[in-house]
Write an enzyme that holds these catalytic residues in place. Structure first.
Site, PDB file in Angstrom:
ATOM      1  N   ASP A 298       0.715  -3.893  12.161  1.00 49.26           N
ATOM      2  CA  ASP A 298       1.173  -4.188  10.802  1.00 49.26           C
ATOM      3  C   ASP A 298       1.579  -5.656  10.723  1.00 49.26           C
ATOM      4  OD1 ASP A 298       3.037  -4.557   8.548  1.00 49.26           O
ATOM      5  OD2 ASP A 298       2.764  -2.409   8.274  1.00 49.26           O
TER       6      ASP A 298
ATOM      7  N   ASP B  83       5.167  -6.519   9.279  1.00 51.47           N
ATOM      8  CA  ASP B  83       6.243  -6.169  10.219  1.00 51.47           C
ATOM      9  C   ASP B  83       6.290  -7.143  11.395  1.00 51.47           C
ATOM     10  OD1 ASP B  83       7.230  -4.058   8.788  1.00 51.47           O
ATOM     11  OD2 ASP B  83       6.059  -2.538   9.840  1.00 51.47           O
TER      12      ASP B  83
ATOM     13  N   ARG C 204       0.858  -1.189   0.000  1.00 55.96           N
ATOM     14  CA  ARG C 204       0.000   0.000   0.000  1.00 55.96           C
ATOM     15  C   ARG C 204       0.886   1.228   0.000  1.00 55.96           C
ATOM     16  NH1 ARG C 204      -4.555  -0.048   4.507  1.00 55.96           N
ATOM     17  NH2 ARG C 204      -2.764   0.356   5.817  1.00 55.96           N
TER      18      ARG C 204
ATOM     19  N   THR D  84      -1.135   7.457  -0.719  1.00 58.98           N
ATOM     20  CA  THR D  84      -2.456   7.329  -1.364  1.00 58.98           C
ATOM     21  C   THR D  84      -3.266   6.169  -0.796  1.00 58.98           C
ATOM     22  OG1 THR D  84      -1.634   5.794  -3.034  1.00 58.98           O
ATOM     23  CG2 THR D  84      -1.469   8.145  -3.542  1.00 58.98           C
TER      24      THR D  84
HETATM   25  C1  PRP Z   1      -0.868  -5.068   4.322  1.00 60.01           C
HETATM   26  C2  PRP Z   1      -1.607  -6.389   4.401  1.00 60.01           C
HETATM   27  C3  PRP Z   1      -2.470  -6.363   3.173  1.00 60.01           C
HETATM   28  C4  PRP Z   1      -2.795  -4.898   3.035  1.00 60.01           C
HETATM   29  C5  PRP Z   1      -4.202  -4.668   3.492  1.00 60.01           C
HETATM   30  O1  PRP Z   1       0.179  -5.130   3.431  1.00 60.01           O
HETATM   31  O2  PRP Z   1      -0.776  -7.520   4.430  1.00 60.01           O
HETATM   32  O3  PRP Z   1      -1.844  -6.846   2.005  1.00 60.01           O
HETATM   33  O4  PRP Z   1      -1.889  -4.185   3.876  1.00 60.01           O
HETATM   34  O5  PRP Z   1      -4.556  -3.345   3.314  1.00 60.01           O
HETATM   35  P1  PRP Z   1      -5.656  -2.899   2.245  1.00 60.01           P
HETATM   36  O6  PRP Z   1      -6.818  -3.822   2.439  1.00 60.01           O
HETATM   37  O7  PRP Z   1      -5.965  -1.494   2.663  1.00 60.01           O
HETATM   38  O8  PRP Z   1      -5.070  -2.983   0.884  1.00 60.01           O
HETATM   39  P2  PRP Z   1       1.225  -3.900   3.255  1.00 60.01           P
HETATM   40  O9  PRP Z   1       0.787  -2.987   2.175  1.00 60.01           O
HETATM   41  O10 PRP Z   1       1.509  -3.296   4.592  1.00 60.01           O
HETATM   42  O11 PRP Z   1       2.508  -4.628   2.675  1.00 60.01           O
HETATM   43  P3  PRP Z   1       3.468  -5.683   3.384  1.00 60.01           P
HETATM   44  O12 PRP Z   1       2.660  -6.944   3.625  1.00 60.01           O
HETATM   45  O13 PRP Z   1       4.545  -5.889   2.379  1.00 60.01           O
HETATM   46  O14 PRP Z   1       3.955  -5.081   4.681  1.00 60.01           O
HETATM   47  N1  URA Z   2      -2.269  -3.778   6.960  1.00 55.22           N
HETATM   48  C1  URA Z   2      -1.875  -4.291   8.150  1.00 55.22           C
HETATM   49  O1  URA Z   2      -0.896  -5.043   8.237  1.00 55.22           O
HETATM   50  N2  URA Z   2      -2.587  -3.943   9.247  1.00 55.22           N
HETATM   51  C2  URA Z   2      -3.657  -3.147   9.193  1.00 55.22           C
HETATM   52  O2  URA Z   2      -4.278  -2.882  10.240  1.00 55.22           O
HETATM   53  C3  URA Z   2      -4.039  -2.624   7.943  1.00 55.22           C
HETATM   54  C4  URA Z   2      -3.330  -2.966   6.847  1.00 55.22           C
END
Ligand code: PRP
Ligand code: URA
Length: 209
Positions: free
Chosen positions: A200, A203, A104, A108
């Site tokens: 997160d 993380d 994400r 944005t």
């Molecule tokens: C997180 C999570 C989802 C997304 C959900 O990923 O694992 O893929 O956010 O959010 P959304 O429904 O608003 O799209 P992130 O973008 O943090 O990436 P990462 O898993 O690489 O940390």
């Molecule tokens: N992605 C995450 O990992 N946690 C949240 O709460 C939202 C998006």
């Protein structure tokens, strides 16, 4: 409209409480994500078709059931979806694994795709898209749109925690997709994090914060 199932099994709810706790470290967090994925997978495979076979027990010949040659693929949304793969493969070891990389954009909040590698014969497979978090729904919607271009037989989304906003958006964008979750939480905060959520997920799985 596809099926929407929020799993309220006591084992899932118990594990989810430990997962949400900010004092739970990465090792235990990874184990719990994997265990919850196995329990959700158990339910999401409930409608697999069966066929009758004949086998010989030590006592007699018997007609029994076997899964009817269904081909499956698990597609984690990187990174956090990776945490659910082993738990899925524990129940469906013959499934192929594809990967779709999205993050994400913090400004944005829109998903940005950076990787996509799917099984060559995905059009013959039932696809299980996995990602523990469904927040705005943008990542899951985008991932499923990309996968649909390759024409799989049917897609299911397996997540752990969803916000109502994300669940609504996914169900509207892809009404043919069945959705399995462990919890439907309260709402999103101003940064599109799920409340109460678990923080997160990427993380916490990979210890990057
Ligand atoms: C997180 C999570 C989802 C997304 C959900 O990923 O694992 O893929 O956010 O959010 P959304 O429904 O608003 O799209 P992130 O973008 O943090 O990436 P990462 O898993 O690489 O940390
Ligand atoms: N992605 C995450 O990992 N946690 C949240 O709460 C939202 C998006």
């Amino acid at each position: 409209m596809g099926k929407i199932l929020i799993m309220d099994h006591p084992l899932i709810q118990h594990k989810l409480s430990i997962l949400r706790d900010k004092n739970t470290g990465s090792k235990e967090f990874r184990a719990l994500i994997s265990e919850i994925a196995t329990l959700i997978c158990y339910e999401a495979t409930r409608d697999l078709p069966l066929e009758e076979i004949e086998i010989e027990t030590p006592i007699c010949v018997a007609k029994t059931k076997t899964i009817a040659g269904k081909k499956m693929a698990v597609v984690p949304i990187l990174r956090a979806g990776l945490g659910m793969v082993d738990g899925m493969l524990a129940l469906v070891p013959s499934a192929r694994v594809g990967h779709i990389g999205l993050y994400r954009d913090p400004a944005t909040l829109n998903p940005v795709e950076y990787y996509c590698k799917l099984p060559a014969d995905i059009e013959e497979r039932e696809v299980f898209v996995v990602d523990p978090m469904l927040a705005t729904g943008g990542s899951a919607i985008d991932a499923i749109t990309q996968i649909k271009k390759r024409g799989p037989k049917h897609i299911k989304f397996l997540g752990i925690i969803a916000a109502p906003e994300g669940l609504d958006a996914l169900a509207k964008a892809h009404p043919d997709v069945d959705i399995y979750l462990a919890s439907l939480d309260e709402k999103l905060n101003d940064h599109a994090y799920i409340i109460p959520g678990l923080g997160d997920a990427g993380d916490r799985i990979f210890g990057t914060k």
